[in-house]
Write a protein that holds these residues in place. Structure first.
Motif, PDB file in Angstrom:
ATOM      1  N   ASN A   1     -56.570 -52.492 -30.828  1.00 18.72           N
ATOM      2  CA  ASN A   1     -56.835 -53.764 -31.502  1.00 18.72           C
ATOM      3  C   ASN A   1     -55.495 -54.455 -31.713  1.00 18.72           C
ATOM      4  O   ASN A   1     -54.600 -53.888 -32.355  1.00 18.72           O
ATOM      5  N   GLY A   2     -55.354 -55.667 -31.198  1.00 20.30           N
ATOM      6  CA  GLY A   2     -54.092 -56.393 -31.309  1.00 20.30           C
ATOM      7  C   GLY A   2     -54.091 -57.481 -32.361  1.00 20.30           C
ATOM      8  O   GLY A   2     -53.203 -58.329 -32.380  1.00 20.30           O
ATOM      9  N   THR A   3     -55.074 -57.483 -33.269  1.00 22.28           N
ATOM     10  CA  THR A   3     -55.107 -58.477 -34.341  1.00 22.28           C
ATOM     11  C   THR A   3     -54.806 -57.801 -35.675  1.00 22.28           C
ATOM     12  O   THR A   3     -55.093 -56.610 -35.855  1.00 22.28           O
TER      13      THR A   3
ATOM     14  N   VAL B   1     -50.856 -69.979 -24.060  1.00 27.00           N
ATOM     15  CA  VAL B   1     -50.165 -69.642 -25.301  1.00 27.00           C
ATOM     16  C   VAL B   1     -50.403 -68.174 -25.613  1.00 27.00           C
ATOM     17  O   VAL B   1     -51.532 -67.680 -25.475  1.00 27.00           O
ATOM     18  N   LEU B   2     -49.344 -67.450 -26.024  1.00 28.81           N
ATOM     19  CA  LEU B   2     -49.518 -66.065 -26.435  1.00 28.81           C
ATOM     20  C   LEU B   2     -50.444 -66.017 -27.636  1.00 28.81           C
ATOM     21  O   LEU B   2     -50.321 -66.824 -28.561  1.00 28.81           O
TER      22      LEU B   2
ATOM     23  N   ASN C   1     -44.617 -56.966 -31.205  1.00 29.43           N
ATOM     24  CA  ASN C   1     -43.366 -57.725 -31.096  1.00 29.43           C
ATOM     25  C   ASN C   1     -43.513 -59.176 -31.514  1.00 29.43           C
ATOM     26  O   ASN C   1     -42.548 -59.930 -31.443  1.00 29.43           O
ATOM     27  N   GLY C   2     -44.701 -59.561 -31.955  1.00 29.49           N
ATOM     28  CA  GLY C   2     -44.974 -60.944 -32.316  1.00 29.49           C
ATOM     29  C   GLY C   2     -46.293 -61.370 -31.703  1.00 29.49           C
ATOM     30  O   GLY C   2     -46.978 -60.587 -31.040  1.00 29.49           O
ATOM     31  N   GLN C   3     -46.643 -62.618 -31.916  1.00 22.53           N
ATOM     32  CA  GLN C   3     -47.923 -63.153 -31.439  1.00 22.53           C
ATOM     33  C   GLN C   3     -48.142 -62.857 -29.959  1.00 22.53           C
ATOM     34  O   GLN C   3     -47.373 -63.319 -29.108  1.00 22.53           O
ATOM     35  N   GLY C   4     -49.155 -62.041 -29.630  1.00 24.52           N
ATOM     36  CA  GLY C   4     -49.517 -61.777 -28.249  1.00 24.52           C
ATOM     37  C   GLY C   4     -48.509 -61.005 -27.432  1.00 24.52           C
ATOM     38  O   GLY C   4     -48.543 -61.030 -26.209  1.00 24.52           O
TER      39      GLY C   4
END
Length: 107
Positions: free
Chosen positions: A19-21, A93-94, A38-41
């Protein structure tokens, strides 16, 4: 009639479903010790046991439960990890996404 080496070469050496959220979490895996956010996306998949070199093959896909209009790009590999971007298809957009899957074949 396959040799042990041929069987070994054909098996996935690492895979992960994460899960990346929110707080990044691994749902299930093989040979993945952690995921670094490492940051958004932008994520790093860290291997438990390193590959022999960085010349392996990796693939992945991503998406949210409400929409699969995202794609994953592998942008950096080393013997101990690989980096992926999760990207929104319509805007490039990432973007963090809920469902992320990566698989690795190689030595």
């Amino acid at each position: 009639s396959s040799t042990p080496e041929q069987v070994f070469q054909g098996r996935a050496k690492a895979w992960v479903n994460f899960n990346g959220t929110g707080t990044v979490s691994i749902r299930d895996n093989f040979n993945v010790s952690s995921i670094t956010d490492n940051g958004q996306g932008d994520f790093t998949v860290n291997f438990t046991t390193a590959m022999a070199n960085a010349n392996y093959a990796a693939s992945g896909f991503t998406g949210d439960t409400s929409s699969y209009d995202r794609f994953m790009s592998i942008y950096s590999v080393s013997s101990s990890s690989l980096n992926v971007y999760t990207i929104n298809n319509d805007s490039d957009v990432l973007r963090d996404t809920e469902n992320n899957h990566v698989i690795v074949f190689g030595d």
